[in-house]
Write a protein that holds these residues in place. Structure first.
Motif, mmCIF file in Angstrom:
data_model
loop_
_atom_site.group_PDB
_atom_site.id
_atom_site.type_symbol
_atom_site.label_atom_id
_atom_site.label_comp_id
_atom_site.label_asym_id
_atom_site.label_seq_id
_atom_site.Cartn_x
_atom_site.Cartn_y
_atom_site.Cartn_z
ATOM 1 N N GLY A 147 1.990 -11.225 -7.401
ATOM 2 C CA GLY A 147 1.669 -10.015 -6.664
ATOM 3 C C GLY A 147 2.545 -8.837 -7.059
ATOM 4 N N THR A 175 2.543 -4.105 -7.334
ATOM 5 C CA THR A 175 1.741 -2.940 -7.700
ATOM 6 C C THR A 175 1.403 -2.899 -9.185
ATOM 7 N N ARG A 209 0.818 -1.212 0.000
ATOM 8 C CA ARG A 209 0.000 0.000 0.000
ATOM 9 C C ARG A 209 0.854 1.265 0.000
ATOM 10 N N SER A 222 2.351 1.821 -3.883
ATOM 11 C CA SER A 222 1.424 1.958 -5.001
ATOM 12 C C SER A 222 1.520 3.293 -5.716
ATOM 13 N N GLY A 242 -9.154 -10.274 -4.160
ATOM 14 C CA GLY A 242 -10.239 -9.508 -3.554
ATOM 15 C C GLY A 242 -10.887 -8.541 -4.529
ATOM 16 N N GLU A 243 -10.061 -7.899 -5.368
ATOM 17 C CA GLU A 243 -10.610 -6.941 -6.328
ATOM 18 C C GLU A 243 -11.395 -7.624 -7.438
ATOM 19 N N ASN A 275 -4.774 -9.367 -2.565
ATOM 20 C CA ASN A 275 -5.435 -8.117 -2.930
ATOM 21 C C ASN A 275 -6.026 -8.191 -4.337
ATOM 22 N N THR A 320 -1.166 -5.550 -9.987
ATOM 23 C CA THR A 320 -2.459 -5.096 -9.463
ATOM 24 C C THR A 320 -3.127 -4.157 -10.456
ATOM 25 N N TYR A 357 1.165 -9.169 0.264
ATOM 26 C CA TYR A 357 -0.102 -9.890 0.191
ATOM 27 C C TYR A 357 -0.030 -11.132 -0.686
#
Length: 268
Positions: A99, A101, A68, A71, A143-144, A140, A104, A165
């Motif tokens: 995993g 940034t 976090r 990012s 989850g998204e 993460n 993601t 994560y």
């Protein structure tokens, strides 16, 4: 500047130099030394750094910043990279994502591209299956995407690493050994023309290596700041990579080295 923005900036400065001085940080952020001291105290309480007399140093067991707080680094570049990668994914494919940034952002770009249910390629046959299947070891990302009904999300088991994560360990390996991927998109911490692509943590590197072994196509996504940088654990050599997507800041020498190694380079 909000507290969140100050904390991000302080952690970025700490990641770059390994230590912070209160007075220097106060000058850089244009705030009082008392404000910086309070910020450092609160970050220390969260075990994101270690307070010292007059400043702070990197936490001994947390040299990789939590996701976090990473990012915001090179955010525009990562979004452009993600959009370019999403355009390369065909409807119905099985996509692996480790995993990080940048991956993601790729997950978010894929969710937008397939938001209407199925982004059909020209001449593609309509199928009753999901618009896309994503296999990931990142909590993460799972989850998204779990709330996207048009995307089938498959998560590995494993032990969660709090910094990134990511799930790692034998349970993760067990799941990945049972799947076949059309393409894997790998986020990395370093790209070296001799050693290949790398990660800071050896357990994450081993899972990323297995992702690459299970995929027909391997795409590496990274902003240009990672080019020429080495990290602790090797994922795989350049001979295993089909495409590297990065921003326009990459040096032409690096492009030439990657091309010579057989890696196609896409800059955005």
């Amino acid at each position: 500047m909000s507290k969140h923005e100050r904390w991000n900036t302080l952690l970025e400065l700490l990641a770059a130099s390994g230590k912070l001085e209160v007075e220097e940080a106060a000058t850089t952020l244009d705030v009082s030394a008392a404000t910086i001291r309070r910020d450092l105290d609160e970050l220390a309480e969260q075990q994101l750094l270690v307070r010292t007399r007059g400043g702070a140093v990197v936490h001994g067991v947390s040299y990789e910043l939590p996701l976090r707080y990473k990012s915001t680094r090179h955010a525009p570049e990562k979004r452009r990279i993600a959009e370019a990668v999403a355009d390369l994914v065909a409807p119905g494919e099985v996509v692996g994502l480790n995993g990080g940034t940048t991956t993601t952002e790729v997950a978010r770009a894929l969710a937008l591209r397939f938001a209407s249910g199925r982004a059909e390629a020209p001449g593609a046959a309509i199928s009753a299956g999901p618009a896309l299947t994503v296999v990931t070891n990142a909590l993460n990302i799972a989850g998204e995407l779990a709330v996207r009904p048009q995307i089938k999300i498959v998560t590995t088991g494993g032990v969660a690493r709090p910094q990134t994560y990511e799930l790692v360990g034998p349970l993760t390996v067990g799941v990945l050994n049972e799947v076949v991927l059309d393409v894997v998109v790998l986020g990395v911490d370093g790209v070296d023309p001799e050693l290949g692509v790398m990660a800071h943590q050896e357990d994450e590197a081993s899972i990323s290596r297995l992702f690459a072994e299970r995929a027909s196509r391997v795409v590496v996504v990274t902003d240009s700041s990672k080019m020429g940088r080495r990290a602790f654990a090797r994922i795989c050599g350049l001979d295993r990579i089909d495409l590297l997507v990065t921003d326009a800041g990459i040096a032409q020498e690096a492009v030439a080295q990657l091309t010579e190694a057989g890696v196609k380079v896409l800059t955005v």
